[in-house]
Structure formats: C-alpha cells, structure tokens
Design a protein around this motif. Structure first.
Motif, PDB file in Angstrom:
ATOM      1  N   MET A   1       0.833  -1.198   0.000  1.00  0.00           N
ATOM      2  CA  MET A   1       0.000   0.000   0.000  1.00  0.00           C
ATOM      3  C   MET A   1       0.880   1.264   0.000  1.00  0.00           C
ATOM      4  SD  MET A   1      -1.313   2.498   2.245  1.00  0.00           S
ATOM      5  CE  MET A   1      -1.629   1.959   3.928  1.00  0.00           C
ATOM      6  N   TYR A   2       1.917   1.297   0.841  1.00  0.00           N
ATOM      7  CA  TYR A   2       2.845   2.443   0.857  1.00  0.00           C
ATOM      8  C   TYR A   2       3.492   2.644  -0.512  1.00  0.00           C
ATOM      9  CZ  TYR A   2       3.034   2.848   6.006  1.00  0.00           C
ATOM     10  OH  TYR A   2       2.744   3.055   7.317  1.00  0.00           O
ATOM     11  N   HIS A   3       3.884   1.516  -1.093  1.00  0.00           N
ATOM     12  CA  HIS A   3       4.562   1.577  -2.389  1.00  0.00           C
ATOM     13  C   HIS A   3       3.678   2.272  -3.425  1.00  0.00           C
ATOM     14  CE1 HIS A   3       6.493   0.558  -6.080  1.00  0.00           C
ATOM     15  NE2 HIS A   3       5.635  -0.382  -6.402  1.00  0.00           N
ATOM     16  N   LEU A   4       2.385   1.918  -3.401  1.00  0.00           N
ATOM     17  CA  LEU A   4       1.479   2.510  -4.389  1.00  0.00           C
ATOM     18  C   LEU A   4       1.061   3.918  -3.983  1.00  0.00           C
ATOM     19  CD1 LEU A   4      -0.777  -0.598  -5.090  1.00  0.00           C
ATOM     20  CD2 LEU A   4       1.019   0.318  -6.557  1.00  0.00           C
ATOM     21  N   LYS A   5       0.608   4.056  -2.763  1.00  0.00           N
ATOM     22  CA  LYS A   5      -0.002   5.317  -2.346  1.00  0.00           C
ATOM     23  C   LYS A   5       1.012   6.468  -2.298  1.00  0.00           C
ATOM     24  CE  LYS A   5      -2.753   7.554   1.160  1.00  0.00           C
ATOM     25  NZ  LYS A   5      -3.912   7.543   2.002  1.00  0.00           N
ATOM     26  N   THR A   6       2.179   6.218  -1.749  1.00  0.00           N
ATOM     27  CA  THR A   6       3.196   7.268  -1.633  1.00  0.00           C
ATOM     28  C   THR A   6       4.331   7.070  -2.627  1.00  0.00           C
ATOM     29  OG1 THR A   6       2.745   7.295   0.726  1.00  0.00           O
ATOM     30  CG2 THR A   6       4.723   8.444  -0.014  1.00  0.00           C
ATOM     31  N   GLY A   7       4.758   5.808  -2.743  1.00  0.00           N
ATOM     32  CA  GLY A   7       5.933   5.519  -3.569  1.00  0.00           C
ATOM     33  C   GLY A   7       5.734   5.872  -5.031  1.00  0.00           C
ATOM     34  N   ALA A   8       4.549   5.578  -5.563  1.00  0.00           N
ATOM     35  CA  ALA A   8       4.342   5.741  -7.009  1.00  0.00           C
ATOM     36  C   ALA A   8       4.685   7.151  -7.490  1.00  0.00           C
ATOM     37  CB  ALA A   8       2.904   5.388  -7.370  1.00  0.00           C
ATOM     38  N   LEU A   9       4.256   8.172  -6.751  1.00  0.00           N
ATOM     39  CA  LEU A   9       4.534   9.548  -7.189  1.00  0.00           C
ATOM     40  C   LEU A   9       6.001   9.929  -6.991  1.00  0.00           C
ATOM     41  CD1 LEU A   9       1.714  12.139  -6.511  1.00  0.00           C
ATOM     42  CD2 LEU A   9       2.068  10.638  -8.446  1.00  0.00           C
ATOM     43  N   LEU A  10       6.643   9.367  -5.961  1.00  0.00           N
ATOM     44  CA  LEU A  10       8.073   9.662  -5.766  1.00  0.00           C
ATOM     45  C   LEU A  10       8.896   8.982  -6.862  1.00  0.00           C
ATOM     46  CD1 LEU A  10       8.380   9.437  -1.858  1.00  0.00           C
ATOM     47  CD2 LEU A  10       8.006  11.448  -3.267  1.00  0.00           C
ATOM     48  N   ILE A  11       8.518   7.752  -7.181  1.00  0.00           N
ATOM     49  CA  ILE A  11       9.178   7.055  -8.300  1.00  0.00           C
ATOM     50  C   ILE A  11       8.993   7.868  -9.584  1.00  0.00           C
ATOM     51  CG2 ILE A  11       9.126   4.987  -9.757  1.00  0.00           C
ATOM     52  CD1 ILE A  11       8.228   3.416  -7.222  1.00  0.00           C
ATOM     53  N   ALA A  12       7.754   8.320  -9.806  1.00  0.00           N
ATOM     54  CA  ALA A  12       7.473   9.101 -11.020  1.00  0.00           C
ATOM     55  C   ALA A  12       8.318  10.371 -11.053  1.00  0.00           C
ATOM     56  CB  ALA A  12       5.985   9.442 -11.098  1.00  0.00           C
ATOM     57  N   SER A  13       8.490  11.024  -9.908  1.00  0.00           N
ATOM     58  CA  SER A  13       9.271  12.270  -9.867  1.00  0.00           C
ATOM     59  C   SER A  13      10.687  12.022 -10.377  1.00  0.00           C
ATOM     60  CB  SER A  13       9.365  12.799  -8.436  1.00  0.00           C
ATOM     61  OG  SER A  13       8.080  12.929  -7.869  1.00  0.00           O
ATOM     62  N   ILE A  14      11.292  10.955  -9.852  1.00  0.00           N
ATOM     63  CA  ILE A  14      12.674  10.627 -10.246  1.00  0.00           C
ATOM     64  C   ILE A  14      12.727  10.214 -11.711  1.00  0.00           C
ATOM     65  CG2 ILE A  14      14.453   8.860  -9.846  1.00  0.00           C
ATOM     66  CD1 ILE A  14      14.074   9.337  -6.847  1.00  0.00           C
ATOM     67  N   LYS A  15      11.723   9.453 -12.151  1.00  0.00           N
ATOM     68  CA  LYS A  15      11.681   9.054 -13.572  1.00  0.00           C
ATOM     69  C   LYS A  15      11.526  10.261 -14.491  1.00  0.00           C
ATOM     70  CE  LYS A  15       9.691   5.253 -15.190  1.00  0.00           C
ATOM     71  NZ  LYS A  15       8.631   4.222 -15.403  1.00  0.00           N
ATOM     72  N   LEU A  16      10.683  11.213 -14.078  1.00  0.00           N
ATOM     73  CA  LEU A  16      10.454  12.395 -14.925  1.00  0.00           C
ATOM     74  C   LEU A  16      11.757  13.161 -15.134  1.00  0.00           C
ATOM     75  CD1 LEU A  16       7.052  13.692 -13.453  1.00  0.00           C
ATOM     76  CD2 LEU A  16       7.397  12.684 -15.718  1.00  0.00           C
ATOM     77  N   GLY A  17      12.509  13.344 -14.057  1.00  0.00           N
ATOM     78  CA  GLY A  17      13.803  14.015 -14.181  1.00  0.00           C
ATOM     79  C   GLY A  17      14.740  13.251 -15.104  1.00  0.00           C
ATOM     80  N   ALA A  18      14.720  11.921 -14.962  1.00  0.00           N
ATOM     81  CA  ALA A  18      15.600  11.075 -15.774  1.00  0.00           C
ATOM     82  C   ALA A  18      15.199  11.103 -17.252  1.00  0.00           C
ATOM     83  CB  ALA A  18      15.567   9.649 -15.236  1.00  0.00           C
ATOM     84  N   ILE A  19      13.894  11.142 -17.505  1.00  0.00           N
ATOM     85  CA  ILE A  19      13.414  11.197 -18.897  1.00  0.00           C
ATOM     86  C   ILE A  19      13.844  12.516 -19.543  1.00  0.00           C
ATOM     87  CG2 ILE A  19      11.335  11.377 -20.343  1.00  0.00           C
ATOM     88  CD1 ILE A  19       9.977   9.463 -18.226  1.00  0.00           C
ATOM     89  N   ALA A  20      13.722  13.605 -18.783  1.00  0.00           N
ATOM     90  CA  ALA A  20      14.134  14.915 -19.319  1.00  0.00           C
ATOM     91  C   ALA A  20      15.623  14.906 -19.665  1.00  0.00           C
ATOM     92  CB  ALA A  20      13.836  16.019 -18.307  1.00  0.00           C
ATOM     93  N   ALA A  21      16.420  14.131 -18.899  1.00  0.00           N
ATOM     94  CA  ALA A  21      17.863  14.066 -19.139  1.00  0.00           C
ATOM     95  C   ALA A  21      18.216  12.976 -20.151  1.00  0.00           C
ATOM     96  CB  ALA A  21      18.592  13.808 -17.825  1.00  0.00           C
ATOM     97  N   ASN A  22      17.177  12.295 -20.645  1.00  0.00           N
ATOM     98  CA  ASN A  22      17.417  11.273 -21.661  1.00  0.00           C
ATOM     99  C   ASN A  22      18.404  10.197 -21.224  1.00  0.00           C
ATOM    100  OD1 ASN A  22      16.283  10.703 -24.107  1.00  0.00           O
ATOM    101  ND2 ASN A  22      17.026  12.600 -25.050  1.00  0.00           N
ATOM    102  N   VAL A  23      18.273   9.708 -20.010  1.00  0.00           N
ATOM    103  CA  VAL A  23      19.215   8.683 -19.521  1.00  0.00           C
ATOM    104  C   VAL A  23      18.969   7.362 -20.252  1.00  0.00           C
ATOM    105  CG1 VAL A  23      19.239   9.749 -17.219  1.00  0.00           C
ATOM    106  CG2 VAL A  23      17.754   7.772 -17.648  1.00  0.00           C
ATOM    107  N   PRO A  24      19.981   6.505 -20.349  1.00  0.00           N
ATOM    108  CA  PRO A  24      19.782   5.190 -20.980  1.00  0.00           C
ATOM    109  C   PRO A  24      18.789   4.349 -20.166  1.00  0.00           C
ATOM    110  CG  PRO A  24      22.122   5.595 -20.499  1.00  0.00           C
ATOM    111  CD  PRO A  24      21.361   6.689 -19.857  1.00  0.00           C
TER     112      PRO A  24
END
Lengths: 287, 287
Positions: free
Chosen positions: B170-193
């Motif tokens: 539940m923590y993973h989905l409720k809180t984790g999902a948006l934190l994971i997305a935040s880090i992914k969004l930054g990584a996508i903008a930087a075009n990481v492999p």
C-alpha cells in the motif's frame, strides 16, 4: 462506409477495447478496478466514440488510429458521470437504470474510480498501438485535457452548480467541450489541415449546444409522458433551456444551431457526409 | 550545483510557474479556478518537484526542460490531497494548518478542483516550452498517468481504505508511485539510458517506502510530544508501520531500505551525488 456499418463496428471495437483494459488479473486493487469497469461497461450509447470514428473516417483515418482516442474520450465521459452522480454533486442513485457507482460500491471507491479513469484515458492515448505520430498523440492529449478541465467540462459543471445565468455558456462547457473534443480527436488522427480543424470545431460547438437542448427536451417529454416531475433537474433546482424558454423555442433553437452548423461545413464538401448523417441521427435520438 | 542552491531555485521556479497557470482573468469558472489555486498554493514543501530537479540535474538536464514535469507532478500530488481530505475519504478539515479545500469552498468544487488539476498536469507536460522532444513528453505523460492511476496512487488509496494487510504494498502505491514518477520524470528529461532508468526506479521504490515510514514516525513523535492521539490515522482506524512494528523497528527498516538504495545506485557513480544528498535531507525532515 454507410452510417449503419459505422455505428455497429464502432460499438464492437470500443467494447472490445474496454474489455482489454479491464481484463488484468494482476491488479493490486481489484475492487477499484471493478468499480472502474462497472462504471464504464454500463450500456452507454458511446456517442463520443461514434463522433471520433465518423469524423476520422470522413477525412481518411484508419480504424486502428481512431481506437485509442475513441476509447479515451469515453473514459473521460464515464469518469465525469461517476463524479456527477456523487452525493455532493447531483446525488443520483441511478445511472442508466442501474445503481450508480457510489451506490454499487461506495463513495471513496467512486471518487477514486473517476480519478483513475481520467489517468487511464491519457495512458490509452500514449500507449494504444497504431500509426499515429508522437505529435498527433500530444495534440490529442492537449485536446482531451483542455476539454475535461477548467476551460471545459469541469468548468461547466462548476457553472452548473453555481446556477449560472448564462445557460448556453454552461452547456457549451459542460456538454459541448467533450463533443468538440471527440470531433477534434477524429480530425487529428486524420491529420486534417488547420483551417479544416477550425471549421470542424465551430460545427461541433453548435452540435454540442443543440445536443444538450435536445437532451433537456427528452427529459421534459419523458416527464410529461409518465407524469412525474422532471427528474433531478427540478429536484436540484436546475434551469434548462426548455424550462426557461419553452419546448417550441427549444426546438427552434436546435434547428437554428444545426442549420448554421451545416452551413459552416459546406466548404468541406461531400467528405463530411458521414459526420452529417450521424449528427442528424443523434439529434433524432430517443432516451 | 550544491543542494542549497537546488532547493532554493527549485522552489522559486515552481511557485512562479503556478502563478502563471492560475493567473488568467479570462476563466469562465473563476470560483473553480480559485479552489484549484487555493489547494496548490498552500505552502507545500514541493518535495516531488525537488526530486524531479535533483535527478534531472544529476544527469545533465536543463532547468527549462524540468519545469513542466516538476509543476505537473505537484499538480497531481495537490489533486490527490484535495480528494483525500474529502468527507467520504479521510474527512480532514485541515491541510497544512489551513482549511482543506472542501472546507474553504465546498465539496462539489473540491471534487471538481481535484479533477481539473489532474487534467492541467497533463496539459502542462504537453504545452510547457522547452527543448523536450514529443517522445520525451509522451514518456512523461505515461509515467504520470501510470503513477496516478489504478496501478499507482489511486490503487494505493483503495488498498488503504480497504485496510489491506500488506502495508508495504500500500505504501509503495499510495506514496511511492509519485516519488518514483518524480525521479523518472527528471531522468526522462535528461534522456538517460534505459538501464539507468531501471536502477533509478529501484532506488526510488526504496526511497518511497522509507519516506512513508518516516512520515508515520513523525506523526507518532508529534502525537507523543503534544500528548494527543495519532491524529486521523487512529481516528480512521488506519494501521501504520510504527503502529504495527514499533518505532525502533521502523527506524531500522528505513536504514535497511536506504542502505540498499544507495548500494543500488553505486554503479551510476558520482553523478548521483545531488540526488543522494537530497534524499538524505528528506529523510531527516521534521514535519
């Protein structure tokens, strides 16, 4: 393509897509998934997907490139109905003769089901296979987010709740925005030139207003036939065009709007025939 | 860039963007617009935008290409807080010491404000200027819609309401999902492999769990200090990790998760230093 074929095939394709999107057995929150699919698979007429397909086919788009948009716009429509029915909004226990989502499940799940259907709509536009370019998909997402938000459907619902005096502005946002978006989505999939898109948008604006007035007329008729008050509109003290201006003036307004609409798309020639036929059929619908 | 500069500049940029998005005087539904901006401009710590910026800068993205994503993830977070606070959900009258959105306005407007903030988030990703390609924007939209939906935040909230026995899921989905997305969004903008993205995602998953346990610990501390029950978690009969396992085991779990997380990103070398520093600071935060 004739209209009958379009209507039959559209419905089959959209229902099949929904089955696919709600099919997963791996979902960590199965009750939420059930609430979402319950609200979407409710025997709706799928009018918005029909408009996507009719417009797309009028301008040469392929079925595969219209499916995602057709599905997405209906997800947005379904989400709005769930939230509209909530006790704090229209407080409606029924939707299409069945228990509304919050009655069949509960209020928190209904709120979350609406929220997740909105997310899913955007995901479908990104992920659905087909030959659409990334730019077309982005244009679709922009169309969808604008239509559902502050300057579209949600704004219209806020005006409705505020009992706005500008009924047509409210209709334009609350109902029109998604119908306009449907037609635009089909046009984007077909890659129509910008000036064609503008014409179609004006056409769709008139259609949206006519459609909502027609909807109100059907409510009025229904209540006269079976001798009960005009449903939740009266209970919730809402104004409608027929209540404000009468049945005759409403019918005249519909004619005026649609005459203008058909005039607007004349420059686009014969290719809009399918869209025109569908439009006429929609305005002759019974509840 | 040092952490202090990152934190200061991020906050200024995000607040400026919000001012821009809620500035229009041409909105047909001004009350809804007010409810939206009230809920967003609430003095939040902007932790999710910070993660976007920190990750993006770690891998060489420019400020301009991170702004849209930083803004969008905070809009999604704000929308979820509005709906969380509703009477049918956590029934919270307060948010950051001020009236929650439905208390400051009303329930229908709060529902619609949440809905429109979600739409706006997607619109911002599409429309915000910058050098991002259409493909990067689509990847961001997919990340955001997945994180907010059935397999993310909304799914987690449904599990929370159902008083799921699997607290960490539940923590993973409720809180984790948006934190994971935040880090992914930054990584996508930087075009990481792609393999870097996978590593960052695993790192973020651990961070999300640690962050939520830390949040629960802060609630526990706060209630012990001022001698009142553990707020709405107790009132709403919700389990938390500290309630289930005790304070000591919670602190140990955080350490274990973060030791593993830092081990995971070791292969990425020094470039993740900023992200690591931010992470450590977040886990030492006070309410």
């Amino acid at each position: 393509m004739n209209l009958e074929h379009l209507i039959e095939t559209s419905k089959i394709r959209v229902e099949k897509l929904f089955d696919k999107y709600f099919d997963s057995h791996l979902c960590p929150a199965p009750l939420l998934q059930q609430a979402m699919s319950y609200a979407v698979l409710n025997g709706g007429k799928r009018i918005r997907p029909l408009l996507v397909y009719a417009t797309g086919h009028s301008f040469g788009a392929k079925w595969d490139d219209l499916d995602g948009a057709a599905c997405a716009i209906e997800l947005i429509h379904s989400f709005s109905l769930i939230h509209d029915d909530l006790p704090a909004m229209d407080n409606s226990d029924l939707r299409r003769g069945k228990a509304s989502c919050h009655k069949a499940f509960n209020e928190p799940l209904a709120i979350l089901a609406g929220d997740s259907l909105q997310s899913l709509a955007f995901e479908v536009i990104v992920s659905h296979p087909g030959q659409l370019t990334a730019d077309q998909r982005l244009q679709m997402i922009k169309t969808l987010s604008y239509a559902g938000g502050l300057y579209g459907m949600a704004g219209g619902q806020a005006l409705d709740l505020a009992k706005t005096p500008s009924l047509l502005e409210m209709y334009h946002l609350k109902t029109g925005a998604l119908l306009i978006a449907s037609i635009k989505l089909g046009a984007i999939a077909a890659n129509v030139p910008h000036d064609t898109l503008i014409i179609l948008e004006k056409f769709a604006k008139n259609l949206g207003l006519a459609f909502q007035i027609q909807d109100d007329l059907l409510d009025t008729e229904e209540s006269q036939t079976i001798g009960k008050p005009q449903g939740l509109d009266i209970i919730n003290d809402k104004s409608t065009y027929p209540i404000m201006h009468g049945v005759l003036a409403s019918q005249e307004k519909i004619n005026e709007l649609m005459t203008e609409a058909f005039e607007l798309i004349k420059p686009l020639g014969n290719q809009t025939q399918l869209l025109q036929e569908l439009t006429l059929q929609l305005l002759q619908r019974k509840k």
